[in-house]
Motif scaffolding. Structure first.
Motif, short mmCIF file in Angstrom:
data_model
loop_
_atom_site.label_atom_id
_atom_site.label_comp_id
_atom_site.label_asym_id
_atom_site.label_seq_id
_atom_site.Cartn_x
_atom_site.Cartn_y
_atom_site.Cartn_z
N PRO A 142 0.85 -1.20 0.00
CA PRO A 142 0.00 0.00 0.00
C PRO A 142 0.88 1.25 0.00
CG PRO A 142 0.08 -0.97 2.20
CD PRO A 142 0.81 -1.92 1.28
N LYS A 143 0.25 2.39 -0.22
CA LYS A 143 1.00 3.65 -0.19
C LYS A 143 1.66 3.84 1.17
CE LYS A 143 -1.28 6.48 -3.63
NZ LYS A 143 -1.86 7.79 -3.89
N TRP A 144 2.89 4.34 1.13
CA TRP A 144 3.64 4.64 2.35
C TRP A 144 3.41 6.09 2.74
CZ3 TRP A 144 9.02 2.33 3.48
CH2 TRP A 144 9.04 0.96 3.20
N ASP A 145 3.80 6.43 3.96
CA ASP A 145 3.89 7.83 4.35
C ASP A 145 5.19 8.33 3.75
OD1 ASP A 145 1.55 7.59 5.91
OD2 ASP A 145 2.72 6.85 7.61
N PRO A 146 5.14 9.36 2.89
CA PRO A 146 6.34 9.77 2.15
C PRO A 146 7.39 10.45 3.03
CG PRO A 146 4.54 11.25 1.69
CD PRO A 146 3.98 10.16 2.55
N GLY A 147 8.60 10.55 2.48
CA GLY A 147 9.67 11.28 3.14
C GLY A 147 9.43 12.77 3.07
N VAL A 148 10.09 13.51 3.97
CA VAL A 148 9.91 14.96 4.03
C VAL A 148 11.26 15.65 4.10
CG1 VAL A 148 8.94 16.85 5.40
CG2 VAL A 148 7.69 14.70 5.21
N VAL A 149 11.41 16.71 3.31
CA VAL A 149 12.58 17.59 3.35
C VAL A 149 12.08 19.02 3.44
CG1 VAL A 149 14.54 18.48 2.03
CG2 VAL A 149 14.08 16.03 2.05
N ASP A 150 12.54 19.73 4.44
CA ASP A 150 12.15 21.13 4.64
C ASP A 150 10.63 21.32 4.59
OD1 ASP A 150 14.83 21.86 4.89
OD2 ASP A 150 15.03 22.24 2.73
N GLY A 151 9.91 20.37 5.19
CA GLY A 151 8.45 20.48 5.26
C GLY A 151 7.70 20.06 4.01
N MET A 152 8.42 19.63 2.98
CA MET A 152 7.76 19.21 1.74
C MET A 152 7.92 17.71 1.53
SD MET A 152 8.74 22.28 -0.90
CE MET A 152 7.83 21.45 -2.16
N LYS A 153 6.87 17.06 1.05
CA LYS A 153 6.94 15.63 0.75
C LYS A 153 7.80 15.44 -0.50
CE LYS A 153 2.43 14.71 2.74
NZ LYS A 153 1.05 14.28 2.52
N VAL A 154 8.69 14.44 -0.44
CA VAL A 154 9.62 14.19 -1.53
C VAL A 154 9.73 12.70 -1.81
CG1 VAL A 154 11.00 16.26 -1.07
CG2 VAL A 154 11.62 14.10 0.02
N ALA A 155 10.25 12.38 -3.00
CA ALA A 155 10.53 10.99 -3.36
C ALA A 155 11.83 10.56 -2.70
CB ALA A 155 10.63 10.85 -4.87
N VAL A 156 11.85 9.32 -2.17
CA VAL A 156 13.02 8.82 -1.45
C VAL A 156 13.32 7.40 -1.90
CG1 VAL A 156 14.01 8.32 0.83
CG2 VAL A 156 12.43 10.24 0.55
N TYR A 157 14.61 7.10 -2.10
CA TYR A 157 15.05 5.76 -2.46
C TYR A 157 15.21 4.93 -1.20
CZ TYR A 157 17.63 2.00 -4.68
OH TYR A 157 18.03 0.78 -5.16
N CYS A 158 14.60 3.76 -1.18
CA CYS A 158 14.63 2.89 0.00
C CYS A 158 15.16 1.51 -0.38
CB CYS A 158 13.22 2.72 0.58
SG CYS A 158 12.48 4.25 1.15
N VAL A 159 15.67 0.80 0.61
CA VAL A 159 16.18 -0.56 0.44
C VAL A 159 15.50 -1.44 1.49
CG1 VAL A 159 18.23 -2.02 0.51
CG2 VAL A 159 18.38 0.27 -0.46
N LEU A 160 15.04 -2.61 1.06
CA LEU A 160 14.34 -3.52 1.96
C LEU A 160 14.78 -4.96 1.70
CD1 LEU A 160 12.05 -4.00 4.06
CD2 LEU A 160 10.50 -4.23 2.09
N PRO A 161 15.34 -5.63 2.71
CA PRO A 161 15.64 -7.07 2.55
C PRO A 161 14.40 -7.89 2.89
CG PRO A 161 16.54 -6.27 4.62
CD PRO A 161 15.88 -5.08 3.95
N ILE A 162 14.16 -8.92 2.10
CA ILE A 162 13.03 -9.83 2.34
C ILE A 162 13.59 -11.25 2.44
CG2 ILE A 162 10.87 -10.74 1.44
CD1 ILE A 162 10.44 -8.02 0.10
N ALA A 163 13.38 -11.85 3.61
CA ALA A 163 13.92 -13.18 3.87
C ALA A 163 12.95 -14.27 3.46
CB ALA A 163 14.28 -13.31 5.35
N PHE A 164 13.52 -15.34 2.93
CA PHE A 164 12.76 -16.54 2.61
C PHE A 164 13.40 -17.70 3.36
CE2 PHE A 164 11.92 -13.69 -0.85
CZ PHE A 164 10.60 -13.91 -1.18
N ARG A 165 12.69 -18.23 4.36
CA ARG A 165 13.19 -19.32 5.20
C ARG A 165 12.18 -20.46 5.18
NH1 ARG A 165 17.53 -17.21 4.84
NH2 ARG A 165 18.27 -15.58 6.20
N LEU A 166 12.70 -21.65 5.11
CA LEU A 166 11.84 -22.84 5.16
C LEU A 166 11.64 -23.30 6.59
CD1 LEU A 166 13.24 -24.78 2.10
CD2 LEU A 166 11.06 -23.59 2.28
#
Length: 149
Positions: free
Chosen positions: A125-149
């Motif tokens: 779903p939509k995230w709460d966006p990043g903020v710079v100087d009070g303005m919403k901005v696009a931000v690059y994110c990294v997320l690891p997703i684990a797969f375990r049996l």
């Protein structure tokens, strides 16, 4: 004393005083790491995760994101049958309106695990966006997703 030593100390003192005056006057600016990406809607400025005032967040926080991943993750049959585990690291952009875009695999585990990780991130779903100087901005994110049996 050595004249060059005294000269260097004087220069250093000047720089320190000048920097402090600039800070007090509000003229010193934080250096922010930004990138520009081109897409269908033109060029977008994307900030790095650590260079924004407020980082983007999944609705409800990290615990909600982990619940989402655990609820929605489907272990690929081929990887399950072969006993393949791993961690897929995905990179993506959270836009100024919170939409997830530009999903990619930064670190692969196995092709079907990679595809599932990308599907999970794209479906978020939509995230709460990043903020710079009070303005919403696009931000690059990294997320690891684990797969375990």
């Amino acid at each position: 004393m050595n004249p060059s030593f005294v000269s260097n100390v004087a220069r250093l003192a000047f720089i320190i005083i000048f920097f402090n005056i600039a800070l007090l006057a509000g003229k010193a600016q934080t250096i922010r790491a930004v990138h520009h990406i081109s897409g269908q809607g033109g060029s977008t400025t994307v900030y790095e995760y650590n260079s924004v005032d407020i980082v983007p967040s999944f609705p409800g926080g990290k615990i909600s994101m982990m619940r989402y991943i655990n609820r929605e993750r489907r272990y690929p049959a081929e990887a399950y049958e072969r006993g393949i585990e791993g961690r897929v690291t995905c990179g993506f952009v959270v836009t100024a309106d919170g939409t997830i875009r530009e999903v990619s695999v930064l670190k692969s585990a196995y092709p079907s695990l990679d595809a599932e990780a990308v599907r999970l991130v794209e479906k978020m779903p939509k995230w709460d966006p990043g903020v710079v100087d009070g303005m919403k901005v696009a931000v690059y994110c990294v997320l690891p997703i684990a797969f375990r049996l």
